[in-house]
Design a protein around this motif. Structure first.
Motif, mmCIF file in Angstrom:
data_model
loop_
_atom_site.group_PDB
_atom_site.id
_atom_site.type_symbol
_atom_site.label_atom_id
_atom_site.label_comp_id
_atom_site.label_asym_id
_atom_site.label_seq_id
_atom_site.Cartn_x
_atom_site.Cartn_y
_atom_site.Cartn_z
ATOM 1 N N CYS A 49 -1.983 -23.817 24.066
ATOM 2 C CA CYS A 49 -3.275 -23.245 23.701
ATOM 3 C C CYS A 49 -3.874 -22.460 24.866
ATOM 4 C CB CYS A 49 -4.230 -24.342 23.234
ATOM 5 S SG CYS A 49 -3.888 -24.871 21.539
ATOM 6 N N GLN A 50 -3.693 -22.966 26.095
ATOM 7 C CA GLN A 50 -4.181 -22.232 27.259
ATOM 8 C C GLN A 50 -3.460 -20.881 27.362
ATOM 9 O OE1 GLN A 50 -4.406 -24.445 30.994
ATOM 10 N NE2 GLN A 50 -3.731 -22.625 32.081
ATOM 11 N N ASN A 51 -2.136 -20.889 27.157
ATOM 12 C CA ASN A 51 -1.371 -19.640 27.222
ATOM 13 C C ASN A 51 -1.759 -18.674 26.102
ATOM 14 O OD1 ASN A 51 -0.014 -20.520 29.473
ATOM 15 N ND2 ASN A 51 1.760 -21.261 28.339
ATOM 16 N N ASP A 52 -2.029 -19.214 24.912
ATOM 17 C CA ASP A 52 -2.464 -18.361 23.795
ATOM 18 C C ASP A 52 -3.765 -17.645 24.158
ATOM 19 O OD1 ASP A 52 -0.340 -19.139 22.245
ATOM 20 O OD2 ASP A 52 -1.475 -20.661 21.140
ATOM 21 N N TRP A 53 -4.688 -18.402 24.733
ATOM 22 C CA TRP A 53 -5.980 -17.816 25.124
ATOM 23 C C TRP A 53 -5.750 -16.712 26.143
ATOM 24 C CZ3 TRP A 53 -8.885 -16.705 29.333
ATOM 25 C CH2 TRP A 53 -10.250 -16.426 29.119
ATOM 26 N N PHE A 54 -4.893 -16.982 27.142
ATOM 27 C CA PHE A 54 -4.672 -15.984 28.186
ATOM 28 C C PHE A 54 -4.000 -14.738 27.615
ATOM 29 C CE2 PHE A 54 -3.313 -13.890 31.982
ATOM 30 C CZ PHE A 54 -4.357 -14.129 32.861
ATOM 31 N N SER A 55 -3.085 -14.923 26.652
ATOM 32 C CA SER A 55 -2.444 -13.763 26.023
ATOM 33 C C SER A 55 -3.481 -12.872 25.351
ATOM 34 C CB SER A 55 -1.427 -14.213 24.979
ATOM 35 O OG SER A 55 -0.347 -14.856 25.595
ATOM 36 N N ASP A 56 -4.485 -13.495 24.741
ATOM 37 C CA ASP A 56 -5.505 -12.718 24.026
ATOM 38 C C ASP A 56 -6.594 -12.178 24.943
ATOM 39 O OD1 ASP A 56 -4.132 -13.199 21.743
ATOM 40 O OD2 ASP A 56 -5.486 -14.725 20.960
ATOM 41 N N PHE A 57 -6.968 -12.941 25.962
ATOM 42 C CA PHE A 57 -8.153 -12.580 26.752
ATOM 43 C C PHE A 57 -7.910 -12.401 28.242
ATOM 44 C CE2 PHE A 57 -10.044 -15.159 23.199
ATOM 45 C CZ PHE A 57 -10.547 -14.065 22.500
ATOM 46 N N GLY A 58 -6.704 -12.635 28.721
ATOM 47 C CA GLY A 58 -6.442 -12.598 30.156
ATOM 48 C C GLY A 58 -6.828 -11.283 30.810
ATOM 49 N N ASN A 59 -6.429 -10.168 30.207
ATOM 50 C CA ASN A 59 -6.759 -8.863 30.789
ATOM 51 C C ASN A 59 -8.262 -8.650 30.856
ATOM 52 O OD1 ASN A 59 -4.385 -7.579 31.623
ATOM 53 N ND2 ASN A 59 -3.819 -7.148 29.503
ATOM 54 N N LYS A 60 -8.965 -8.988 29.779
ATOM 55 C CA LYS A 60 -10.420 -8.832 29.766
ATOM 56 C C LYS A 60 -11.068 -9.694 30.842
ATOM 57 C CE LYS A 60 -11.153 -7.731 24.889
ATOM 58 N NZ LYS A 60 -11.627 -8.284 23.602
ATOM 59 N N ALA A 61 -10.571 -10.936 30.988
ATOM 60 C CA ALA A 61 -11.148 -11.857 31.976
ATOM 61 C C ALA A 61 -10.933 -11.327 33.390
ATOM 62 C CB ALA A 61 -10.534 -13.250 31.816
ATOM 63 N N ILE A 62 -9.731 -10.856 33.679
ATOM 64 C CA ILE A 62 -9.446 -10.334 35.018
ATOM 65 C C ILE A 62 -10.288 -9.099 35.295
ATOM 66 C CG2 ILE A 62 -7.679 -9.205 36.429
ATOM 67 C CD1 ILE A 62 -5.668 -11.212 35.189
ATOM 68 N N ASP A 63 -10.403 -8.214 34.314
ATOM 69 C CA ASP A 63 -11.235 -7.027 34.515
ATOM 70 C C ASP A 63 -12.697 -7.417 34.707
ATOM 71 O OD1 ASP A 63 -9.193 -5.193 34.468
ATOM 72 O OD2 ASP A 63 -9.306 -4.891 32.294
ATOM 73 N N HIS A 64 -13.145 -8.433 33.979
ATOM 74 C CA HIS A 64 -14.535 -8.867 34.089
ATOM 75 C C HIS A 64 -14.843 -9.422 35.479
ATOM 76 C CE1 HIS A 64 -18.415 -10.489 32.877
ATOM 77 N NE2 HIS A 64 -18.076 -11.608 33.478
ATOM 78 N N PHE A 65 -13.954 -10.237 36.018
ATOM 79 C CA PHE A 65 -14.237 -10.897 37.301
ATOM 80 C C PHE A 65 -13.714 -10.106 38.491
ATOM 81 C CE2 PHE A 65 -14.532 -14.427 34.288
ATOM 82 C CZ PHE A 65 -15.839 -14.801 34.570
ATOM 83 N N GLY A 66 -13.019 -9.032 38.244
ATOM 84 C CA GLY A 66 -12.572 -8.166 39.327
ATOM 85 C C GLY A 66 -11.080 -8.214 39.530
ATOM 86 N N ARG A 67 -10.434 -7.129 39.162
ATOM 87 C CA ARG A 67 -8.990 -7.050 39.321
ATOM 88 C C ARG A 67 -8.663 -6.786 40.784
ATOM 89 N NH1 ARG A 67 -4.782 -6.402 35.836
ATOM 90 N NH2 ARG A 67 -6.248 -6.542 34.122
ATOM 91 N N LEU A 68 -7.671 -7.491 41.308
ATOM 92 C CA LEU A 68 -7.226 -7.266 42.678
ATOM 93 C C LEU A 68 -6.589 -5.883 42.757
ATOM 94 C CD1 LEU A 68 -7.166 -9.000 45.270
ATOM 95 C CD2 LEU A 68 -4.819 -9.617 44.681
ATOM 96 N N GLU A 69 -7.078 -5.043 43.664
ATOM 97 C CA GLU A 69 -6.579 -3.671 43.772
ATOM 98 C C GLU A 69 -5.747 -3.448 45.031
ATOM 99 O OE1 GLU A 69 -6.852 -1.767 41.304
ATOM 100 O OE2 GLU A 69 -8.665 -2.345 40.176
ATOM 101 N N GLU A 70 -5.923 -4.326 46.017
ATOM 102 C CA GLU A 70 -5.170 -4.240 47.267
ATOM 103 C C GLU A 70 -4.596 -5.619 47.552
ATOM 104 O OE1 GLU A 70 -4.785 -1.588 49.237
ATOM 105 O OE2 GLU A 70 -6.023 -0.262 47.986
#
Ligand code: ZN
Length: 127
Positions: A50-71
């Motif tokens: 269930c944790q993996n299912d959530w990340f598949s659906d929302f992981g990108n949004k969550a990372i973009d929301h909290f700040g994607r590592l750029e360097e």
């Protein structure tokens, strides 16, 4: 009685297990798991699936929301401190010895058990 939490897994109800089958006799459906506590994902998910299912659906949004590592981050003396302990290494042979160790300089600094358990206590000054 403590309040029940719902698993936040986006497909939890699609795993057809007997404990998810709920409802009155003629109207049973597989439902999202509801429990007083969960072990996964800071208590939000009933299983790693269930944790993996959530990340598949929302992981990108969550990372973009909290700040994607750029360097890339760099391990330096300033952020190389980590907590560790020697099991029952204390003077009375019944307590642990807690300390910080710097993985670059190998320097060790003793800390108290409270400091060890305090997640906000750190010697690291950089990220
Ligand atoms: Zn679940």
């Amino acid at each position: 009685m403590s309040e029940l939490k719902l698993c936040q897994g986006t497909d939890c109800h699609k795993y057809k297990t007997q404990d998810r089958l709920k409802g009155s006799k003629d109207n049973k459906t597989f439902q999202t798991r509801r429990r007083s506590s969960f072990y996964y994902g800071q208590g939000n998910f009933c299983s790693l699936n269930c944790q993996n299912d959530w990340f598949s659906d929302f992981g990108n949004k969550a990372i973009d929301h909290f700040g994607r590592l750029e360097e890339p981050k760099h391990l330096t003396e300033e952020n190389a401190w980590s907590k560790t302990y020697d099991w029952r290494g204390g003077s009375d042979d019944r307590t642990n010895i807690y300390y910080y160790i710097n993985s670059i300089t190998k320097e060790q600094r003793p800390i108290t058990e409270d400091q060890f358990n305090d997640r906000s206590y750190t010697l690291n000054t950089g990220e």
